[in-house]
Design a protein around this motif. Structure first.
Motif, mmCIF file in Angstrom:
data_model
loop_
_atom_site.group_PDB
_atom_site.id
_atom_site.type_symbol
_atom_site.label_atom_id
_atom_site.label_comp_id
_atom_site.label_asym_id
_atom_site.label_seq_id
_atom_site.Cartn_x
_atom_site.Cartn_y
_atom_site.Cartn_z
ATOM 1 N N ILE A 105 0.853 -1.197 0.000
ATOM 2 C CA ILE A 105 0.000 0.000 0.000
ATOM 3 C C ILE A 105 0.879 1.233 0.000
ATOM 4 O O ILE A 105 1.767 1.387 0.857
ATOM 5 C CB ILE A 105 -0.936 0.003 1.227
ATOM 6 C CG1 ILE A 105 -1.897 -1.195 1.149
ATOM 7 C CG2 ILE A 105 -1.729 1.308 1.292
ATOM 8 C CD1 ILE A 105 -2.725 -1.399 2.404
ATOM 9 N N LEU A 106 0.665 2.116 -0.959
ATOM 10 C CA LEU A 106 1.410 3.371 -1.047
ATOM 11 C C LEU A 106 0.472 4.516 -0.699
ATOM 12 O O LEU A 106 -0.537 4.725 -1.381
ATOM 13 C CB LEU A 106 1.973 3.580 -2.452
ATOM 14 C CG LEU A 106 2.910 2.492 -2.984
ATOM 15 C CD1 LEU A 106 3.316 2.802 -4.416
ATOM 16 C CD2 LEU A 106 4.135 2.370 -2.098
ATOM 17 N N HIS A 107 0.800 5.249 0.338
ATOM 18 C CA HIS A 107 -0.037 6.383 0.738
ATOM 19 C C HIS A 107 0.431 7.611 -0.032
ATOM 20 O O HIS A 107 1.123 8.495 0.480
ATOM 21 C CB HIS A 107 0.071 6.610 2.248
ATOM 22 C CG HIS A 107 -0.883 7.635 2.767
ATOM 23 N ND1 HIS A 107 -2.246 7.456 2.754
ATOM 24 C CD2 HIS A 107 -0.678 8.869 3.290
ATOM 25 C CE1 HIS A 107 -2.830 8.517 3.261
ATOM 26 N NE2 HIS A 107 -1.893 9.396 3.591
ATOM 27 N N GLU A 142 6.788 7.563 -8.655
ATOM 28 C CA GLU A 142 7.931 7.495 -9.569
ATOM 29 C C GLU A 142 8.514 6.085 -9.573
ATOM 30 O O GLU A 142 8.432 5.355 -8.593
ATOM 31 C CB GLU A 142 9.019 8.483 -9.135
ATOM 32 C CG GLU A 142 8.592 9.945 -9.137
ATOM 33 C CD GLU A 142 9.692 10.864 -8.627
ATOM 34 O OE1 GLU A 142 10.857 10.416 -8.553
ATOM 35 O OE2 GLU A 142 9.379 12.027 -8.295
ATOM 36 N N VAL A 143 9.104 5.735 -10.713
ATOM 37 C CA VAL A 143 9.866 4.482 -10.853
ATOM 38 C C VAL A 143 11.352 4.865 -10.895
ATOM 39 O O VAL A 143 11.724 5.763 -11.650
ATOM 40 C CB VAL A 143 9.478 3.749 -12.160
ATOM 41 C CG1 VAL A 143 10.356 2.514 -12.360
ATOM 42 C CG2 VAL A 143 8.004 3.359 -12.156
ATOM 43 N N PRO A 144 12.219 4.270 -10.108
ATOM 44 C CA PRO A 144 12.002 3.142 -9.184
ATOM 45 C C PRO A 144 11.801 3.592 -7.738
ATOM 46 O O PRO A 144 11.827 2.750 -6.839
ATOM 47 C CB PRO A 144 13.316 2.377 -9.320
ATOM 48 C CG PRO A 144 14.343 3.444 -9.512
ATOM 49 C CD PRO A 144 13.656 4.534 -10.309
ATOM 50 N N LYS A 145 11.607 4.884 -7.512
ATOM 51 C CA LYS A 145 11.511 5.376 -6.135
ATOM 52 C C LYS A 145 10.368 4.718 -5.373
ATOM 53 O O LYS A 145 10.536 4.275 -4.219
ATOM 54 C CB LYS A 145 11.327 6.894 -6.145
ATOM 55 C CG LYS A 145 11.152 7.514 -4.771
ATOM 56 C CD LYS A 145 10.873 9.013 -4.891
ATOM 57 C CE LYS A 145 10.514 9.592 -3.520
ATOM 58 N NZ LYS A 145 10.125 11.027 -3.615
#
Length: 620
Positions: free
Chosen positions: A7-9, A16-19
């Motif tokens: 899960i990304l809040h 962003e990729v790869p952040k």
């Protein structure tokens, strides 16, 4: 599934990729769609996803074949449909439908409209559409055209997404199929999830989405007729879908709808048997209107509906008239008893602290010998009241805008001057959603201290009425029921922690439910009585038939005085109703007595129900 899901809040626009994710993904699934399809920003977020998060899209003839290293979006696309409708419920929330309110002529008000208005030119002060569930509108609606396709969009084509806002305005010609007033364009869509599956938000579908409503403001008294063609402009200039009714083709002549049409000149199907004369008259009317000012005053949708409620204003007019007459007689009696002539310039003072736009101060001032104080804040709305005062022969000095002299809302309830007390204080007691206004009883307590002898708070009493009902609709819309709706995942214990026990903005007249009792009095709020009980009450209700009690809808009878009252259940009311939904349905048989514990805490009503343990009579 812990460990399988990350899960990304964060908003996807900031990912962003790869952040945030290690590499581009093959699939994006999104439900960022509202009733108007684009209102939650799906276009912007998908353009960003294609450029920064997704693998390149599939290409070639075998588009739906499994291929490696390709990206895809679910839903794959959408088709938007629209339809012209006549609907009194929509009309009264978006434009003035009456010529007189509470004995006041509205001729000088200018154009009053809701903040929902669509044009091909974006305007930050206006919303392009509102939403309604057409199937639940009180009074229903009449389709004036067949449904038409307004737009197709492919979410797997980034060039199409990027070109949406620059698409030329599309003109659609719609044959009129039924005679009626043009009140709005109703819009819905079909989401194409993939090549096989789709979801529709149409008026007859049972979904979580309502329909988008594009109201029409400038066609008062205008009747569309079969053989007419309605011309609609469709655009997406600012990534909002905009539909605007611009003209009608009748007998080869194009009649613009962005000019106000006089109902006596045009559109009344029975007033003029000669259609050519009717058309010429309409065109002449348009010529004379072209140079008039296009300025208008904006009111909230609920304020427009309140303004269109004749019974509400007539009730206030009658109640204020009675009180003013009683106080004038009282003054005359005091003069005779004391043999002292009062100052002829002495006035009765009335304070209206209604929320938003209100004509009640003006209605009070129209009775003469009254100085009325209004709580209307917006300058443009104050100008409307001043124009109405002038046109209805109310002296300018008899209307004052109270909040212009008050720094904050807490200072609203105070004396009008050092010498005087208020003859009447008008309180706004019920929110549009169907709940009691916050701090109502505290305001009433303060208001009682500021009344002259014989003065009154309007309303003086509110009676809360309710009924036992069985309604699966209220259950399904209030909490997660079981496991089936969520594909077997047991989410109810988690999601239902956030269940709100009272369902608001309810139309009881169109609610699918089974009545399990008669209407009963649940609670009484006496605003003129300092010692009344304002906290809790127990009520016994007898079930009239067998069923499951799932909710207790409630509404209010608002007593301005002992004889005059208005109901929030009235179909012409600007108020909706509310319902207390039981955590567990209660099985009852006909004749069972149900004990309701009704509590009022900080203006919030809560209701619990228990079956009385009285023995049932033995069958003969």
């Amino acid at each position: 599934m812990d460990g399988s899901i990350k899960i990304l809040h964060i908003k996807s626009l900031e990912m962003e990729v790869p952040k945030d994710i290690p590499h581009r993904v093959s699939l994006v699934v999104t439900e960022t769609v509202d009733a108007g399809l684009f209102g939650e920003g799906i276009i912007e977020s998908l353009i960003h996803a294609w450029h920064h998060l997704l693998l390149p899209p599939r290409r070639g003839e075998n588009e739906f074949q499994e291929q490696s290293a390709t990206g895809r979006v679910i839903p794959a696309g959408a088709t938007v449909f629209g339809m012209a409708v006549e609907c009194l419920e929509i009309r009264r929330h978006h434009r003035l439908c009456v010529s007189e309110v509470g004995s006041l002529s509205m001729a000088a008000a200018g154009e009053l409209r809701s903040p929902v208005s669509c044009s091909s030119e974006p305007d930050d002060s206006m919303e392009p559409y509102t939403t309604e569930r057409l199937s639940r509108l009180p009074g229903g609606y009449k389709p004036l055209t067949e449904p038409f396709t307004a737009l197709n969009i492919d979410f797997n084509n980034v060039q199409e997404l990027e070109g949406l806002s620059s698409r030329p305005v599309q003109k659609v010609h719609l044959p009129v199929t039924q005679e009626g007033q043009l009140d709005a364009l109703a819009v819905w869509f079909q989401l194409h999830l993939d090549e096989e599956s789709s979801l529709s938000t149409g008026p007859q579908e049972d979904t979580c989405w309502e329909q988008a409503i594009y109201p029409v403001h400038s066609t008062k008294g205008f009747l569309l007729k079969p053989q007419d063609e309605l011309i609609v402009e469709v655009s997406c200039r600012d990534a909002y879908l905009r539909l605007c009714s611009v003209a009608v083709l009748r007998d080869g002549h194009e009649i613009r709808l962005d000019e106000c049409l006089d109902s006596q000149n045009f559109g009344n199907a029975t007033s003029n048997p000669n259609p050519e004369a009717e058309l010429c008259s309409a065109l002449a009317s348009l010529q004379t209107d072209q140079n008039q000012s296009k300025g208008f005053s904006m009111l909230e949708c609920s304020e427009m509906a309140l303004l269109n409620n004749l019974d509400y204003h007539q009730s206030f007019c009658s109640a204020l008239s009675k009180l003013i007459s009683q106080l004038k007689v009282k003054w005359q009696n005091q003069e005779r008893e004391s043999s002292i002539q009062s100052d002829s310039s002495d006035l009765l003072y009335v304070l209206d602290v209604s929320e938003g736009f209100s004509l009640l101060s003006l209605i009070a001032a129209s009775h003469g010998h009254v100085k009325a104080y209004s709580s209307v804040e917006k300058n443009k709305q104050q100008e409307v009241l001043k124009r109405l005062a002038h046109s209805n022969n109310i002296p300018e000095q008899h209307l004052e805008f109270w909040l212009n002299h008050v720094e904050d809302e807490q200072g609203m309830l105070k004396r009008p001057s050092r010498e005087k007390l208020w003859s009447a204080i008008i309180l706004d007691c019920v929110e549009t959603c169907g709940l009691i206004r916050q701090k109502l009883m505290e305001k009433a307590s303060l208001a009682r201290c500021l009344l002259e002898e014989g003065g009154r708070i309007f309303p003086e009493k509110i009676v809360v009425h309710g009924m036992l009902v069985e309604s699966d609709t209220l259950l399904l819309e209030s909490a997660v029921q079981g496991q089936e709706p969520t594909l077997g995942f047991n989410i109810a214990p988690f999601i239902n922690q956030f269940t709100v026990p009272v369902h608001v903005f309810l139309d009881f007249s169109t609610l699918e439910c089974k009545h399990l009792s008669e209407c009963v009095e649940l609670f009484v709020l006496d605003l003129m009585e300092a010692t009344a009980n304002y906290t809790n009450r127990e009520v016994k209700v007898q079930a009239t038939c067998a069923g499951r009690i799932t909710a207790i809808p409630f509404w209010y009878q608002i007593y301005l005085d002992r004889e005059i009252s208005v109901s929030t259940l009235n179909q012409n009311s600007h108020w909706k109703q509310a319902a207390a939904v039981l955590q567990q349905p209660l099985e009852v048989q006909a004749g069972d007595w149900v004990r309701l514990a009704v509590k009022l805490n900080k203006s919030t009503i809560s209701i619990s129900a228990h079956i009385e343990n009285a023995p049932r009579p033995m069958e003969q």
